[in-house]
Design an enzyme around this catalytic site. Sequence first.
Site, PDB file in Angstrom:
ATOM      1  N   SER A   1      54.438  37.606  43.610  1.00 45.98           N
ATOM      2  CA  SER A   1      53.653  36.486  43.096  1.00 45.98           C
ATOM      3  C   SER A   1      53.546  36.465  41.576  1.00 45.98           C
ATOM      4  O   SER A   1      53.378  35.404  40.977  1.00 45.98           O
ATOM      5  CB  SER A   1      52.249  36.504  43.708  1.00 45.98           C
ATOM      6  OG  SER A   1      51.599  37.740  43.449  1.00 45.98           O
TER       7      SER A   1
ATOM      8  N   HIS B   1      46.468  36.204  38.289  1.00 43.40           N
ATOM      9  CA  HIS B   1      47.890  35.875  38.252  1.00 43.40           C
ATOM     10  C   HIS B   1      48.170  35.039  37.008  1.00 43.40           C
ATOM     11  O   HIS B   1      47.260  34.448  36.427  1.00 43.40           O
ATOM     12  CB  HIS B   1      48.309  35.096  39.507  1.00 43.40           C
ATOM     13  CG  HIS B   1      48.492  35.942  40.714  1.00 43.40           C
ATOM     14  ND1 HIS B   1      47.428  36.442  41.427  1.00 43.40           N
ATOM     15  CD2 HIS B   1      49.622  36.401  41.335  1.00 43.40           C
ATOM     16  CE1 HIS B   1      47.888  37.165  42.446  1.00 43.40           C
ATOM     17  NE2 HIS B   1      49.205  37.159  42.402  1.00 43.40           N
TER      18      HIS B   1
END
Length: 288
Positions: A36, A264
Site C-alpha cells: 500500500s 499512508h
Amino acid sequence: MVRRMLVLLAAAALALGLTGPARAVQGEVYVALGDSAAAGPLVPDQVVPDLGCWRSDHNYAHLTARAIGAAVLRDVTCSGAKTKDMYQSQKTDLGSVAPQFDALREDTTLVTVQIGANDVGLTGFIEDCLNLLPPPVGDPCNDDYVVDGQDSWRVKTDALRPKLTALAADIRARAPHARVFLVGYATYAPPNGCYPTVPIIKADANYIRGTLMYFNQMLAEQAAAAGIGFIDLQTPSVGHDPCASPGVRWIEPYVPASPAAPFHPNGLGMKNFATIVTAAVTGALSQT
C-alpha cells in the site's frame, strides 16, 4: 490486514503534476511491485481493474513513468501485499489478484519494489500504539514487544533478510534485462512524536521511529548485498511526517486531512516520492 485496511480507509473517507519529463530512455518498460505504501490507497483516482488493491493513478509509479517517458507501465502494487504475494495470488475484499511477478517479462527494463512492511506487521504495530489517553492513564505499547529480552520487531525484520535476497534473485531471473530498485519506507514519526496531534506518546513515537529506521537500514543492506539499487524515502521525508501540517506532510495521520489512508502517503507525498524515484532511476541509467 485487509479488514484493518478497510477500517482505516473508512476513517479516512469520513475525515476527508509531477514536473516535466526527465531525461529518459524511450521505450522503457517499467514494472512497479509493492504494497500500500506504493499503491496509494484513497489517493485520487483509484484505478480499475483490481479495485481491491486500492491503487492510485497518481502513485509514484504512475508519476515516475510519465516523467521518464516510459513506453509501458505495468503497475501491480496492491494494498496488503506481502513478499509471498509476489509469487501467489493475493486475496482482497473485492476478489483475488494475480501474483505480482506475473508482470515481469523478458522485455522489462525497470523494476521498483516496495515490500516487507506487511510481512512484519508494521502497519498493525503503529495502530496498536495509538493511545487516546496519555500516561498514567494510557498504556505505552513499546514494552509489549520485548519477548525474552529481545525486540520482537527486530527479530521479525532480520528474519525477512533471506526472503528479500531470494526476491531480488527471482526478479532478475524473470526480468534479466531490468534495472531493479528496492524502495524504502518514509518517516512516520519525528523525535518524541507530537501528542496529541498524533495520539502516540513520546516513548512509543521514539520506539516506532527507531524500529522503522532499523527496518529501512535492513532494506538498504539487503539491496546492497543483492547488487540492486536502493531508494531512500526516509531521509527526504524528514519534516514531512504525519506530525507536519496539511500541505507540508507527505504521510497522513490517523485522521487524514487529504484523500489518503491513515499513515499512508497522500498526493503530495506521492508527487515528491516520484521526484525521488525518478532521480534515482535516471541517475543510475546515466551511469550504465
